[in-house]
Every structure is written in structure tokens, then in C-alpha cells.
Design a protein around this motif. Structure first.
Motif, PDB file in Angstrom:
ATOM      1  N   THR A   1       1.607 -41.395  11.322  1.00  0.00           N
ATOM      2  CA  THR A   1       1.621 -41.232   9.798  1.00  0.00           C
ATOM      3  C   THR A   1       2.732 -39.999   9.572  1.00  0.00           C
ATOM      4  OG1 THR A   1      -0.179 -42.121   9.326  1.00  0.00           O
ATOM      5  CG2 THR A   1       0.409 -40.415   7.646  1.00  0.00           C
ATOM      6  N   LEU A   2       2.499 -38.974  10.187  1.00  0.00           N
ATOM      7  CA  LEU A   2       3.415 -37.823  10.153  1.00  0.00           C
ATOM      8  C   LEU A   2       4.864 -38.231  10.578  1.00  0.00           C
ATOM      9  CD1 LEU A   2       1.022 -35.117  11.388  1.00  0.00           C
ATOM     10  CD2 LEU A   2       1.723 -35.489   9.091  1.00  0.00           C
ATOM     11  N   SER A   3       4.985 -39.050  11.411  1.00  0.00           N
ATOM     12  CA  SER A   3       6.188 -39.337  12.272  1.00  0.00           C
ATOM     13  C   SER A   3       6.624 -40.176  10.852  1.00  0.00           C
ATOM     14  CB  SER A   3       6.038 -40.075  13.421  1.00  0.00           C
ATOM     15  OG  SER A   3       5.746 -39.446  14.490  1.00  0.00           O
ATOM     16  N   VAL A   4       6.154 -41.166  10.420  1.00  0.00           N
ATOM     17  CA  VAL A   4       6.690 -41.953   9.454  1.00  0.00           C
ATOM     18  C   VAL A   4       7.289 -41.126   8.056  1.00  0.00           C
ATOM     19  CG1 VAL A   4       5.941 -43.560   7.518  1.00  0.00           C
ATOM     20  CG2 VAL A   4       5.180 -43.932   9.823  1.00  0.00           C
ATOM     21  N   ALA A   5       6.549 -40.082   7.594  1.00  0.00           N
ATOM     22  CA  ALA A   5       7.006 -39.123   6.670  1.00  0.00           C
ATOM     23  C   ALA A   5       8.143 -38.434   7.101  1.00  0.00           C
ATOM     24  CB  ALA A   5       5.852 -38.009   6.330  1.00  0.00           C
ATOM     25  N   ALA A   6       7.918 -37.981   8.229  1.00  0.00           N
ATOM     26  CA  ALA A   6       9.456 -37.217   8.832  1.00  0.00           C
ATOM     27  C   ALA A   6      10.459 -37.994   8.981  1.00  0.00           C
ATOM     28  CB  ALA A   6       9.127 -36.566   9.960  1.00  0.00           C
ATOM     29  N   SER A   7      10.343 -39.369   9.164  1.00  0.00           N
ATOM     30  CA  SER A   7      11.462 -40.201   9.452  1.00  0.00           C
ATOM     31  C   SER A   7      12.162 -40.462   8.245  1.00  0.00           C
ATOM     32  CB  SER A   7      10.871 -41.563  10.060  1.00  0.00           C
ATOM     33  OG  SER A   7      10.401 -42.567   9.197  1.00  0.00           O
ATOM     34  N   ARG A   8      11.870 -40.418   7.207  1.00  0.00           N
ATOM     35  CA  ARG A   8      12.413 -40.587   5.941  1.00  0.00           C
ATOM     36  C   ARG A   8      13.609 -39.591   5.626  1.00  0.00           C
ATOM     37  NH1 ARG A   8      11.809 -44.995   7.008  1.00  0.00           N
ATOM     38  NH2 ARG A   8      12.442 -45.749   4.724  1.00  0.00           N
ATOM     39  N   VAL A   9      13.373 -38.283   5.949  1.00  0.00           N
ATOM     40  CA  VAL A   9      14.047 -37.188   5.601  1.00  0.00           C
ATOM     41  C   VAL A   9      15.200 -37.293   6.894  1.00  0.00           C
ATOM     42  CG1 VAL A   9      14.498 -34.909   5.209  1.00  0.00           C
ATOM     43  CG2 VAL A   9      12.532 -36.046   4.307  1.00  0.00           C
ATOM     44  N   VAL A  10      14.588 -37.504   8.026  1.00  0.00           N
ATOM     45  CA  VAL A  10      15.610 -37.147   9.282  1.00  0.00           C
ATOM     46  C   VAL A  10      16.541 -38.360   9.160  1.00  0.00           C
ATOM     47  CG1 VAL A  10      15.657 -37.645  11.789  1.00  0.00           C
ATOM     48  CG2 VAL A  10      13.830 -36.223  10.839  1.00  0.00           C
ATOM     49  N   LEU A  11      16.323 -39.733   8.686  1.00  0.00           N
ATOM     50  CA  LEU A  11      17.062 -40.659   8.626  1.00  0.00           C
ATOM     51  C   LEU A  11      17.953 -40.642   7.541  1.00  0.00           C
ATOM     52  CD1 LEU A  11      14.882 -43.564  10.082  1.00  0.00           C
ATOM     53  CD2 LEU A  11      16.461 -42.581  11.256  1.00  0.00           C
ATOM     54  N   GLY A  12      17.945 -39.715   6.575  1.00  0.00           N
ATOM     55  CA  GLY A  12      18.720 -39.423   5.531  1.00  0.00           C
ATOM     56  C   GLY A  12      18.352 -40.302   4.344  1.00  0.00           C
ATOM     57  N   LEU A  13      17.289 -41.048   4.276  1.00  0.00           N
ATOM     58  CA  LEU A  13      16.497 -42.039   3.370  1.00  0.00           C
ATOM     59  C   LEU A  13      16.230 -41.399   2.212  1.00  0.00           C
ATOM     60  CD1 LEU A  13      15.691 -44.727   5.824  1.00  0.00           C
ATOM     61  CD2 LEU A  13      17.652 -44.770   4.498  1.00  0.00           C
ATOM     62  N   HIS A  14      15.425 -40.260   2.277  1.00  0.00           N
ATOM     63  CA  HIS A  14      15.041 -39.655   1.223  1.00  0.00           C
ATOM     64  C   HIS A  14      15.087 -38.056   1.278  1.00  0.00           C
ATOM     65  CE1 HIS A  14      12.187 -43.054  -0.182  1.00  0.00           C
ATOM     66  NE2 HIS A  14      12.397 -43.313   1.368  1.00  0.00           N
ATOM     67  N   TYR A  15      14.603 -37.644   0.128  1.00  0.00           N
ATOM     68  CA  TYR A  15      14.692 -36.225   0.011  1.00  0.00           C
ATOM     69  C   TYR A  15      13.157 -35.682   0.340  1.00  0.00           C
ATOM     70  CZ  TYR A  15      19.022 -36.438  -2.797  1.00  0.00           C
ATOM     71  OH  TYR A  15      20.323 -36.699  -3.092  1.00  0.00           O
ATOM     72  N   PRO A  16      13.224 -34.368   0.718  1.00  0.00           N
ATOM     73  CA  PRO A  16      11.773 -33.842   1.020  1.00  0.00           C
ATOM     74  C   PRO A  16      10.705 -34.078  -0.311  1.00  0.00           C
ATOM     75  CG  PRO A  16      13.121 -32.207   1.726  1.00  0.00           C
ATOM     76  CD  PRO A  16      14.158 -33.439   1.019  1.00  0.00           C
ATOM     77  N   SER A  17      11.333 -34.127  -1.298  1.00  0.00           N
ATOM     78  CA  SER A  17      10.321 -34.181  -2.661  1.00  0.00           C
ATOM     79  C   SER A  17       9.937 -35.704  -2.934  1.00  0.00           C
ATOM     80  CB  SER A  17      11.022 -33.757  -3.773  1.00  0.00           C
ATOM     81  OG  SER A  17      12.220 -34.263  -4.043  1.00  0.00           O
ATOM     82  N   ASP A  18      10.851 -36.567  -2.311  1.00  0.00           N
ATOM     83  CA  ASP A  18      10.350 -37.927  -2.284  1.00  0.00           C
ATOM     84  C   ASP A  18       9.092 -38.334  -1.522  1.00  0.00           C
ATOM     85  OD1 ASP A  18      12.592 -38.443  -3.857  1.00  0.00           O
ATOM     86  OD2 ASP A  18      13.871 -39.060  -2.144  1.00  0.00           O
ATOM     87  N   VAL A  19       9.288 -37.580  -0.205  1.00  0.00           N
ATOM     88  CA  VAL A  19       8.180 -37.629   0.802  1.00  0.00           C
ATOM     89  C   VAL A  19       7.079 -37.085   0.267  1.00  0.00           C
ATOM     90  CG1 VAL A  19       7.443 -36.925   3.161  1.00  0.00           C
ATOM     91  CG2 VAL A  19       9.711 -38.042   2.677  1.00  0.00           C
ATOM     92  N   LEU A  20       7.150 -35.765  -0.257  1.00  0.00           N
ATOM     93  CA  LEU A  20       5.865 -35.166  -0.788  1.00  0.00           C
ATOM     94  C   LEU A  20       5.245 -35.730  -2.010  1.00  0.00           C
ATOM     95  CD1 LEU A  20       4.003 -32.588  -0.999  1.00  0.00           C
ATOM     96  CD2 LEU A  20       5.929 -31.657  -2.514  1.00  0.00           C
ATOM     97  N   ALA A  21       6.072 -36.743  -2.717  1.00  0.00           N
ATOM     98  CA  ALA A  21       5.428 -37.378  -3.941  1.00  0.00           C
ATOM     99  C   ALA A  21       4.519 -38.477  -3.413  1.00  0.00           C
ATOM    100  CB  ALA A  21       6.462 -37.951  -4.781  1.00  0.00           C
ATOM    101  N   GLY A  22       5.291 -39.361  -2.513  1.00  0.00           N
ATOM    102  CA  GLY A  22       4.652 -40.274  -1.789  1.00  0.00           C
ATOM    103  C   GLY A  22       3.307 -39.967  -1.105  1.00  0.00           C
ATOM    104  N   ALA A  23       3.382 -38.803  -0.317  1.00  0.00           N
ATOM    105  CA  ALA A  23       2.167 -38.287   0.329  1.00  0.00           C
ATOM    106  C   ALA A  23       0.967 -38.071  -0.889  1.00  0.00           C
ATOM    107  CB  ALA A  23       2.493 -37.125   1.126  1.00  0.00           C
ATOM    108  N   VAL A  24       1.498 -37.389  -1.906  1.00  0.00           N
ATOM    109  CA  VAL A  24       0.508 -37.135  -2.935  1.00  0.00           C
ATOM    110  C   VAL A  24      -0.080 -38.432  -3.471  1.00  0.00           C
ATOM    111  CG1 VAL A  24       0.308 -36.060  -5.221  1.00  0.00           C
ATOM    112  CG2 VAL A  24       1.298 -34.821  -3.171  1.00  0.00           C
TER     113      VAL A  24
END
Length: 186
Positions: free
Chosen positions: A143-166
Motif C-alpha cells: 500500500t505504501l509503495s503504491v502511494a509512493a509510486s504515484r509521485v515517483v512516476l510523475g503521475l501525481h502531486y503529493p497532495s493528490d496522494v494525501l487526498a487519496g489516502a484520506v
């Protein structure tokens, strides 16, 4: 046509997040990072979760079928939620807005807010934490790797990932209260 309030808001936030996003995306220069996160991203497209849902009745005979049905139903609600938000809020992906950010893998859709991969991963992990905590702990690194992958791969901003997590965590918590009902159906 005047820009919407959401797009003006995201333009300001994008500028503030650009350096952090670029820094995290810079991890792609390490040889092992891109293949690892591409695989994680691909599994996070749904394949890992489909396999888990199918395995739950075997892994946990007493409540596995009910939990599998609940996860499938919740996954559908997650998909409708993130697609509706993306269509309404329209935030361009970082690699589209900033050419300095490398796109590590093709996106499934055009817009980035919120991260649907993170929303699903956190929702399912939260649902498991509320029902089968030992399994949730085993799946947490993925799960943590999926979240990190989104920013590492240039597909999302950190706030996109944070919002998705919340959003995903909230949906997983709420869904866990429906398990007794699903147990009656299974």
C-alpha cells in the motif's frame, strides 16, 4: 472561458508542490527505482486487489467471502468517487504541467486529483486493518509503495496522494461497519 475556482486553486498549489514533486521524481535516476515502481503501479491498477479479493474466501473461510464481497462493492464506490472528483476538479498531472517531471509510466486517465491508486490501496488496507489486522500489516508495504509510486512516476502531486489516502481511509473505515450485513449475504 474563465478558469474555474478549482483550476485557479490547483495552479497555485501546483507551483508550491513542483520542487517537492520534482525532487521525489528525481529518484527515477537510480536504476532499480523505475522498474520497481512500474511493477507496483501496474499491480495497483487493480490486479493485486483482484487477486486478494479472490483469495480471501480461501485465506479466511469464516468471513472471507463476506469480506471479498464488501471489498468488491467498496472498490466500485471508490472508483465512482475518484472518477467523479477528477472529472469535476480537473487537475493536470505533474508531467503535463511541468516538462522537468518525467512520466515513468503511462497514466490510466488524464487528471490527477485525487490519486485513485492511493484511494483504493488505503481503502482496502484500512478495511483489512479493521477486520483482519494481521493481513493488513502484511499488505501495508505494498500500500505504501503504491502511494509512493504515484509521485515517483510523475503521475501525481503529493497532495493528490494525501487526498487519496484520506478519502480511501475514510471509505475503508465506513465500509468496515457494513461487514456484518455482508456476512448475512454470504
Amino acid at each position: 472561458m474563465p478558469a474555474s475556482k478549482a483550476s485557479r486553486f490547483f495552479e497555485r498549489v501546483d507551483q508550491r508542490e513542483f520542487l517537492l514533486c520534482q525532487s521525489i521524481n528525481g529518484c527515477l535516476r537510480y536504476r532499480f527505482v523505475l522498474p520497481y515502481f512500474r511493477v507496483v503501479s501496474r499491480l495497483g491498477d487493480g490486479w493485486f486487489w483482484y487477486a486478494l479479493i479472490l483469495a480471501l474466501p480461501i485465506l479466511h473461510p469464516q468471513a472471507g467471502l463476506a469480506l471479498a464481497l464488501l471489498m468488491a462493492a467498496t472498490g466500485g464506490v471508490c472508483t465512482l468517487t475518484y472518477k467523479g472528483l477528477k472529472k469535476t476538479l480537473i487537475r493536470e498531472r505533474p508531467f503535463i504541467s511541468f516538462p522537468a517531471i518525467h512520466c515513468g509510466t503511462p497514466p490510466l486517465d488524464r487528471y490527477s486529483f485525487p490519486s485513485g491508486h492511493t484511494l483504493h490501496a488505503v481503502c482496502f488496507n484500512t478495511l483489512l486493518a479493521m477486520t483482519l489486522p494481521e493481513l493488513a500489516l502484511l499488505i501495508l508495504p505494498f500500500t505504501l509503495s503504491v502511494a509512493a509510486s504515484r509521485v515517483v512516476l510523475g503521475l501525481h502531486y503529493p497532495s493528490d496522494v494525501l487526498a487519496g489516502a484520506v478519502i480511501g481511509g475514510s471509505m475503508g473505515t465506513v465500509a468496515s461497519y457494513a461487514l456484518p450485513t455482508f456476512m448475512l449475504l454470504a
